[in-house]
Design an enzyme around this catalytic site. Structure first.
Site, PDB file in Angstrom:
ATOM      1  N   GLY A 213     -67.384 -90.879 101.855  1.00  0.00           N
ATOM      2  CA  GLY A 213     -67.602 -89.894 102.907  1.00  0.00           C
ATOM      3  C   GLY A 213     -66.333 -89.375 103.551  1.00  0.00           C
ATOM      4  O   GLY A 213     -66.349 -88.926 104.705  1.00  0.00           O
ATOM      5  N   GLY A 214     -65.220 -89.433 102.832  1.00  0.00           N
ATOM      6  CA  GLY A 214     -63.952 -88.926 103.355  1.00  0.00           C
ATOM      7  C   GLY A 214     -63.050 -89.993 103.945  1.00  0.00           C
ATOM      8  O   GLY A 214     -61.879 -89.722 104.229  1.00  0.00           O
TER       9      GLY A 214
ATOM     10  N   TYR B 124     -81.200 -80.051  97.184  1.00  0.00           N
ATOM     11  CA  TYR B 124     -79.942 -79.647  97.789  1.00  0.00           C
ATOM     12  C   TYR B 124     -80.025 -78.231  98.361  1.00  0.00           C
ATOM     13  O   TYR B 124     -80.714 -77.365  97.826  1.00  0.00           O
ATOM     14  CB  TYR B 124     -78.805 -79.691  96.771  1.00  0.00           C
ATOM     15  CG  TYR B 124     -78.374 -81.072  96.343  1.00  0.00           C
ATOM     16  CD1 TYR B 124     -78.860 -82.218  96.968  1.00  0.00           C
ATOM     17  CD2 TYR B 124     -77.466 -81.241  95.303  1.00  0.00           C
ATOM     18  CE1 TYR B 124     -78.462 -83.479  96.561  1.00  0.00           C
ATOM     19  CE2 TYR B 124     -77.062 -82.499  94.888  1.00  0.00           C
ATOM     20  CZ  TYR B 124     -77.571 -83.616  95.516  1.00  0.00           C
ATOM     21  OH  TYR B 124     -77.164 -84.859  95.101  1.00  0.00           O
TER      22      TYR B 124
ATOM     23  N   SER C  19     -70.107 -90.183  96.120  1.00  0.00           N
ATOM     24  CA  SER C  19     -69.339 -90.577  97.303  1.00  0.00           C
ATOM     25  C   SER C  19     -68.094 -91.370  96.915  1.00  0.00           C
ATOM     26  O   SER C  19     -67.844 -92.464  97.427  1.00  0.00           O
ATOM     27  CB  SER C  19     -70.198 -91.401  98.275  1.00  0.00           C
ATOM     28  OG  SER C  19     -69.565 -91.529  99.536  1.00  0.00           O
ATOM     29  N   PRO C  20     -67.273 -90.846  96.016  1.00  0.00           N
ATOM     30  CA  PRO C  20     -66.102 -91.594  95.535  1.00  0.00           C
ATOM     31  C   PRO C  20     -65.056 -91.868  96.612  1.00  0.00           C
ATOM     32  O   PRO C  20     -64.226 -92.767  96.434  1.00  0.00           O
ATOM     33  CB  PRO C  20     -65.541 -90.685  94.439  1.00  0.00           C
ATOM     34  CG  PRO C  20     -65.979 -89.310  94.814  1.00  0.00           C
ATOM     35  CD  PRO C  20     -67.346 -89.501  95.408  1.00  0.00           C
ATOM     36  N   LEU C  21     -65.109 -91.111  97.711  1.00  0.00           N
ATOM     37  CA  LEU C  21     -64.142 -91.324  98.799  1.00  0.00           C
ATOM     38  C   LEU C  21     -64.819 -91.864 100.048  1.00  0.00           C
ATOM     39  O   LEU C  21     -64.276 -91.778 101.152  1.00  0.00           O
ATOM     40  CB  LEU C  21     -63.401 -90.020  99.110  1.00  0.00           C
ATOM     41  CG  LEU C  21     -62.622 -89.417  97.940  1.00  0.00           C
ATOM     42  CD1 LEU C  21     -61.934 -88.131  98.354  1.00  0.00           C
ATOM     43  CD2 LEU C  21     -61.606 -90.416  97.377  1.00  0.00           C
TER      44      LEU C  21
ATOM     45  N   LEU D  85     -61.707 -92.488 102.536  1.00  0.00           N
ATOM     46  CA  LEU D  85     -60.607 -92.798 101.619  1.00  0.00           C
ATOM     47  C   LEU D  85     -59.779 -91.559 101.273  1.00  0.00           C
ATOM     48  O   LEU D  85     -58.945 -91.605 100.373  1.00  0.00           O
ATOM     49  CB  LEU D  85     -61.166 -93.413 100.333  1.00  0.00           C
ATOM     50  CG  LEU D  85     -61.856 -94.765 100.497  1.00  0.00           C
ATOM     51  CD1 LEU D  85     -62.635 -95.131  99.238  1.00  0.00           C
ATOM     52  CD2 LEU D  85     -60.838 -95.850 100.833  1.00  0.00           C
ATOM     53  N   GLY D  86     -60.005 -90.476 101.991  1.00  0.00           N
ATOM     54  CA  GLY D  86     -59.331 -89.224 101.689  1.00  0.00           C
ATOM     55  C   GLY D  86     -58.125 -88.918 102.547  1.00  0.00           C
ATOM     56  O   GLY D  86     -57.712 -87.758 102.651  1.00  0.00           O
ATOM     57  N   GLY D  87     -57.532 -89.944 103.177  1.00  0.00           N
ATOM     58  CA  GLY D  87     -56.361 -89.710 104.027  1.00  0.00           C
ATOM     59  C   GLY D  87     -56.732 -89.312 105.433  1.00  0.00           C
ATOM     60  O   GLY D  87     -56.030 -88.531 106.085  1.00  0.00           O
TER      61      GLY D  87
END
Length: 316
Positions: free
Chosen positions: A201-202, A41, A197-199, A204-206
């Site tokens: 990649g964004g 990273y 990656s719970p969302l 699911l983040g609105g």
């Protein structure tokens, strides 16, 4: 350990070292004690671990209060033994991570990927040496199939070794593939599951709401943009569902993961302190059965014969 895991992938790229230190300080203030990183990273390999190491050096029992996880597998250089899971690379990679992190032990040392060309006997022998030396307490996997977990655990058992304690997989409402084999294998062998990656990649983040408000979102670029374009109607329905229950889509996505059997804690990757603070709302959300059913209908499990959970779904 905390139910949310602080992911540090952004440190040294989109998040400066100063901001990264502030995020880690705030994480401890909120009781988030599990930090996840990897040796690759950063703007170049090793940078993120160095940032964390300099934060640990600030004292205040920072290291003692942190459950630290890092990873090895991906190339750290161009030479043959600077990648994968040979005994030589495992030894060198661990020592290099310890130096960059400024610590004498790693709580959870994770294989970033399966190495199909190295025998489990070699891997577990190398790991057992690290544990005997006190350099690593526990070992985990990442991006493993259920079959890989079974292989790893049975090979460890034959050596009377503890084996894996965790698996880190991509898992979210839009990507539920681990429910087929990985989650059942992890539950069987007693592994904690740490979704990355719970969302998605964004997505699911609105993302649609942010677009309407003129804001930027990760879901508007790269692979996330492709996923959004392919599932635009579903995402629109999802954001409406979240609005109906009065919660932010990002928080609902995290709360759904926290409600899944076998999930230890999803990895959040805040780029700012404000994003970290906002993520904590997910811990206070309890999704009722009606909402969970709606989410299952909107984002169905990939299990065949869905009336039964995998792997029993394969039987009749």
């Amino acid at each position: 350990m905390s139910r949310l895991v602080l992911g540090t992938m952004n440190f040294g790229t989109v998040t400066s070292e100063k901001e990264g230190h502030e995020i880690m300080d705030r994480a401890h203030e909120h009781g988030l004690n599990f930090f996840d990183t990897a040796n690759v990273y950063g703007a170049r390999p090793g940078v993120t671990e160095q940032i964390i190491g300099r934060w640990f050096a600030g004292g205040g029992d920072r290291r003692e209060k942190t459950v630290l996880a890092t990873k090895a597998y991906l190339p750290m250089g161009s030479w043959p033994n600077e990648k994968f899971l040979s005994a030589l690379h495992i030894r060198r990679a661990c020592d290099a991570s310890l130096k960059r992190l400024g610590t004498d032990y790693i709580d959870v040392y994770q294989m970033h990927h399966i190495d199909r060309n190295t025998q489990w006997e070699e891997v577990w022998e190398a790991f057992s040496v690290l544990r005997q030396q006190g350099k690593v307490l526990y070992f985990g996997s990442s991006n493993f199939a259920g079959w890989h977990i079974a292989q790893a655990q049975e090979a460890a058992r034959s050596r009377h070794f503890l084996g894996l304690v965790s698996e880190q997989s991509i898992y979210n409402l839009m990507n539920r593939w681990i429910e087929l084999e990985v989650l059942p294998a992890a539950r069987h062998y007693g592994l904690g599951v740490i979704p990355w990656s719970p969302l998605h990649g964004g997505v699911l983040g609105g993302v649609l709401r942010k677009r309407e408000q003129g804001g930027a979102s990760r879901g508007d670029s790269g692979r996330s943009a492709d996923a959004l374009a392919a599932h635009l109607k579903i995402i629109s329905t999802y954001e409406k569902l979240c609005a109906d229950i009065g919660e932010d889509p990002a928080h609902v996505g995290l709360a759904w993961l926290l409600a899944q059997d076998g999930v230890t804690g999803p990895i959040i990757g805040p780029r700012t302190v404000e994003q970290l603070d906002g993520s904590l709302r997910a811990l206070a959300i309890t999704l009722n059965s009606a909402t969970l059913t709606e989410l299952d209908e909107l984002f169905p499990s990939p299990a065949p014969n869905g009336a039964k959970p995998a792997p029993e779904a394969y039987a009749w």
